[in-house]
Design a protein around this motif. Structure first.
Motif, PDB file in Angstrom:
ATOM      1  N   GLN A 111       0.834  -1.200   0.000  1.00  0.00           N
ATOM      2  CA  GLN A 111       0.000   0.000   0.000  1.00  0.00           C
ATOM      3  C   GLN A 111       0.870   1.252   0.000  1.00  0.00           C
ATOM      4  O   GLN A 111       1.986   1.235   0.525  1.00  0.00           O
ATOM      5  CB  GLN A 111      -0.901   0.058   1.231  1.00  0.00           C
ATOM      6  CG  GLN A 111      -1.957  -0.997   1.288  1.00  0.00           C
ATOM      7  CD  GLN A 111      -2.885  -0.790   2.477  1.00  0.00           C
ATOM      8  OE1 GLN A 111      -2.538  -0.155   3.463  1.00  0.00           O
ATOM      9  NE2 GLN A 111      -4.083  -1.343   2.369  1.00  0.00           N
ATOM     10  N   ILE A 112       0.314   2.307  -0.571  1.00  0.00           N
ATOM     11  CA  ILE A 112       0.900   3.640  -0.476  1.00  0.00           C
ATOM     12  C   ILE A 112      -0.162   4.524   0.162  1.00  0.00           C
ATOM     13  O   ILE A 112      -1.297   4.571  -0.313  1.00  0.00           O
ATOM     14  CB  ILE A 112       1.287   4.211  -1.858  1.00  0.00           C
ATOM     15  CG1 ILE A 112       2.301   3.310  -2.554  1.00  0.00           C
ATOM     16  CG2 ILE A 112       1.826   5.638  -1.706  1.00  0.00           C
ATOM     17  CD1 ILE A 112       2.604   3.718  -3.991  1.00  0.00           C
ATOM     18  N   ARG A 113       0.204   5.194   1.258  1.00  0.00           N
ATOM     19  CA  ARG A 113      -0.714   6.091   1.967  1.00  0.00           C
ATOM     20  C   ARG A 113      -0.057   7.451   2.145  1.00  0.00           C
ATOM     21  O   ARG A 113       1.150   7.562   2.243  1.00  0.00           O
ATOM     22  CB  ARG A 113      -1.073   5.520   3.334  1.00  0.00           C
ATOM     23  CG  ARG A 113      -1.903   4.263   3.257  1.00  0.00           C
ATOM     24  CD  ARG A 113      -2.371   3.808   4.648  1.00  0.00           C
ATOM     25  NE  ARG A 113      -3.272   2.685   4.534  1.00  0.00           N
ATOM     26  CZ  ARG A 113      -4.579   2.774   4.304  1.00  0.00           C
ATOM     27  NH1 ARG A 113      -5.140   3.952   4.191  1.00  0.00           N
ATOM     28  NH2 ARG A 113      -5.329   1.697   4.186  1.00  0.00           N
ATOM     29  N   THR A 114      -0.896   8.465   2.233  1.00  0.00           N
ATOM     30  CA  THR A 114      -0.403   9.796   2.569  1.00  0.00           C
ATOM     31  C   THR A 114      -0.061   9.809   4.058  1.00  0.00           C
ATOM     32  O   THR A 114      -0.433   8.889   4.806  1.00  0.00           O
ATOM     33  CB  THR A 114      -1.465  10.877   2.287  1.00  0.00           C
ATOM     34  OG1 THR A 114      -2.567  10.670   3.179  1.00  0.00           O
ATOM     35  CG2 THR A 114      -1.924  10.851   0.834  1.00  0.00           C
ATOM     36  N   LEU A 115       0.603  10.858   4.503  1.00  0.00           N
ATOM     37  CA  LEU A 115       0.912  10.978   5.927  1.00  0.00           C
ATOM     38  C   LEU A 115      -0.355  11.060   6.772  1.00  0.00           C
ATOM     39  O   LEU A 115      -0.354  10.687   7.942  1.00  0.00           O
ATOM     40  CB  LEU A 115       1.806  12.203   6.180  1.00  0.00           C
ATOM     41  CG  LEU A 115       3.228  12.097   5.649  1.00  0.00           C
ATOM     42  CD1 LEU A 115       3.980  13.400   5.894  1.00  0.00           C
ATOM     43  CD2 LEU A 115       3.965  10.924   6.266  1.00  0.00           C
ATOM     44  N   GLU A 116      -1.449  11.528   6.156  1.00  0.00           N
ATOM     45  CA  GLU A 116      -2.738  11.606   6.856  1.00  0.00           C
ATOM     46  C   GLU A 116      -3.467  10.266   6.852  1.00  0.00           C
ATOM     47  O   GLU A 116      -4.544  10.145   7.436  1.00  0.00           O
ATOM     48  CB  GLU A 116      -3.620  12.686   6.221  1.00  0.00           C
ATOM     49  CG  GLU A 116      -3.125  14.100   6.412  1.00  0.00           C
ATOM     50  CD  GLU A 116      -1.955  14.445   5.486  1.00  0.00           C
ATOM     51  OE1 GLU A 116      -1.874  13.876   4.377  1.00  0.00           O
ATOM     52  OE2 GLU A 116      -1.125  15.269   5.891  1.00  0.00           O
ATOM     53  N   GLY A 117      -2.909   9.270   6.169  1.00  0.00           N
ATOM     54  CA  GLY A 117      -3.500   7.934   6.164  1.00  0.00           C
ATOM     55  C   GLY A 117      -4.400   7.623   4.986  1.00  0.00           C
ATOM     56  O   GLY A 117      -4.969   6.532   4.909  1.00  0.00           O
ATOM     57  N   GLU A 118      -4.541   8.557   4.039  1.00  0.00           N
ATOM     58  CA  GLU A 118      -5.388   8.309   2.865  1.00  0.00           C
ATOM     59  C   GLU A 118      -4.705   7.300   1.937  1.00  0.00           C
ATOM     60  O   GLU A 118      -3.530   7.446   1.609  1.00  0.00           O
ATOM     61  CB  GLU A 118      -5.637   9.593   2.097  1.00  0.00           C
ATOM     62  CG  GLU A 118      -6.528  10.586   2.787  1.00  0.00           C
ATOM     63  CD  GLU A 118      -6.720  11.809   1.915  1.00  0.00           C
ATOM     64  OE1 GLU A 118      -7.464  11.717   0.917  1.00  0.00           O
ATOM     65  OE2 GLU A 118      -6.106  12.843   2.233  1.00  0.00           O
ATOM     66  N   LEU A 119      -5.466   6.306   1.501  1.00  0.00           N
ATOM     67  CA  LEU A 119      -4.952   5.287   0.596  1.00  0.00           C
ATOM     68  C   LEU A 119      -4.788   5.872  -0.807  1.00  0.00           C
ATOM     69  O   LEU A 119      -5.745   6.335  -1.405  1.00  0.00           O
ATOM     70  CB  LEU A 119      -5.905   4.089   0.558  1.00  0.00           C
ATOM     71  CG  LEU A 119      -5.479   2.901  -0.287  1.00  0.00           C
ATOM     72  CD1 LEU A 119      -4.192   2.278   0.251  1.00  0.00           C
ATOM     73  CD2 LEU A 119      -6.599   1.865  -0.334  1.00  0.00           C
ATOM     74  N   ALA A 120      -3.558   5.843  -1.314  1.00  0.00           N
ATOM     75  CA  ALA A 120      -3.275   6.348  -2.661  1.00  0.00           C
ATOM     76  C   ALA A 120      -3.201   5.204  -3.667  1.00  0.00           C
ATOM     77  O   ALA A 120      -3.571   5.377  -4.821  1.00  0.00           O
ATOM     78  CB  ALA A 120      -1.982   7.148  -2.669  1.00  0.00           C
ATOM     79  N   ALA A 121      -2.720   4.050  -3.220  1.00  0.00           N
ATOM     80  CA  ALA A 121      -2.633   2.889  -4.105  1.00  0.00           C
ATOM     81  C   ALA A 121      -2.495   1.635  -3.264  1.00  0.00           C
ATOM     82  O   ALA A 121      -1.951   1.659  -2.160  1.00  0.00           O
ATOM     83  CB  ALA A 121      -1.445   3.012  -5.052  1.00  0.00           C
ATOM     84  N   GLU A 122      -2.996   0.536  -3.817  1.00  0.00           N
ATOM     85  CA  GLU A 122      -2.769  -0.765  -3.201  1.00  0.00           C
ATOM     86  C   GLU A 122      -2.347  -1.710  -4.309  1.00  0.00           C
ATOM     87  O   GLU A 122      -2.737  -1.553  -5.465  1.00  0.00           O
ATOM     88  CB  GLU A 122      -3.990  -1.261  -2.438  1.00  0.00           C
ATOM     89  CG  GLU A 122      -5.278  -1.261  -3.183  1.00  0.00           C
ATOM     90  CD  GLU A 122      -6.464  -1.516  -2.273  1.00  0.00           C
ATOM     91  OE1 GLU A 122      -6.295  -2.067  -1.177  1.00  0.00           O
ATOM     92  OE2 GLU A 122      -7.578  -1.151  -2.675  1.00  0.00           O
ATOM     93  N   ALA A 123      -1.506  -2.673  -3.934  1.00  0.00           N
ATOM     94  CA  ALA A 123      -0.938  -3.545  -4.951  1.00  0.00           C
ATOM     95  C   ALA A 123      -0.750  -4.954  -4.421  1.00  0.00           C
ATOM     96  O   ALA A 123      -0.706  -5.185  -3.211  1.00  0.00           O
ATOM     97  CB  ALA A 123       0.405  -2.989  -5.415  1.00  0.00           C
ATOM     98  N   GLU A 124      -0.634  -5.867  -5.369  1.00  0.00           N
ATOM     99  CA  GLU A 124      -0.248  -7.244  -5.068  1.00  0.00           C
ATOM    100  C   GLU A 124       0.981  -7.532  -5.919  1.00  0.00           C
ATOM    101  O   GLU A 124       0.995  -7.237  -7.119  1.00  0.00           O
ATOM    102  CB  GLU A 124      -1.365  -8.216  -5.417  1.00  0.00           C
ATOM    103  CG  GLU A 124      -0.989  -9.653  -5.102  1.00  0.00           C
ATOM    104  CD  GLU A 124      -2.102 -10.618  -5.459  1.00  0.00           C
ATOM    105  OE1 GLU A 124      -2.927 -10.895  -4.573  1.00  0.00           O
ATOM    106  OE2 GLU A 124      -2.122 -11.081  -6.616  1.00  0.00           O
ATOM    107  N   ALA A 125       2.007  -8.078  -5.294  1.00  0.00           N
ATOM    108  CA  ALA A 125       3.243  -8.396  -6.003  1.00  0.00           C
ATOM    109  C   ALA A 125       3.616  -9.847  -5.745  1.00  0.00           C
ATOM    110  O   ALA A 125       3.421 -10.357  -4.638  1.00  0.00           O
ATOM    111  CB  ALA A 125       4.369  -7.481  -5.537  1.00  0.00           C
TER     112      ALA A 125
END
Length: 135
Positions: free
Chosen positions: A89-103
């Motif tokens: 996952q990529i989140r902002t410092l405020e905790g908002e989800l910007a992206a989620e991934a499976e690798a």
């Protein structure tokens, strides 16, 4: 074991639309994933013995230079015969989800250039990582 990495958003990450280019999201995920593999394996193996076989990214929020920094996380989801599946996952410092991934990372035989089964030491290291509490 969950692994987190803070990544500064760099000017070079921003495209002509003044948001972080979608390809850069993959770089943020890779930076965290590489650290996770090194930490999870420890002395049980080499991170260079694994290759990225698959990555699927769902983009949830635009990132902009003004966000300044993101928190990238990586968690082991599944251990296979020759691979491991990670949830990222990529989140902002405020905790908002910007992206989620499976690798999916696959163990690679360097000499043959093909996949190989996980070694016993690698499997044990990944099992420890799977059971470890988030940090």
């Amino acid at each position: 074991m969950a692994h987190e990495k803070h990544v500064e958003i760099r000017w070079s990450d921003v495209d002509a639309y003044l948001h972080v280019n979608k390809a850069v999201y993959a770089t943020y995920l890779e930076e965290c994933r590489d650290e996770w593999v090194d930490d999870a394996l420890g002395d049980a193996g080499e991170s260079w013995d694994f290759v990225l076989a698959r990555v699927a990214i769902d983009f949830r929020r635009e990132l902009r230079l003004e966000d300044e920094e993101v928190i990238v996380s990586c968690t082991l989801e599944r251990i296979g015969n020759s691979s491991v599946t990670l949830r990222e996952q990529i989140r902002t410092l405020e905790g908002e989800l910007a992206a989620e991934a499976e690798a999916v990372l696959v163990a690679r035989d360097r000499e043959r250039g093909r996949s190989r089964p996980l070694s016993e030491a690698e499997r044990e290291a990944f099992e420890r990582a799977l059971e470890a509490p988030a940090r």
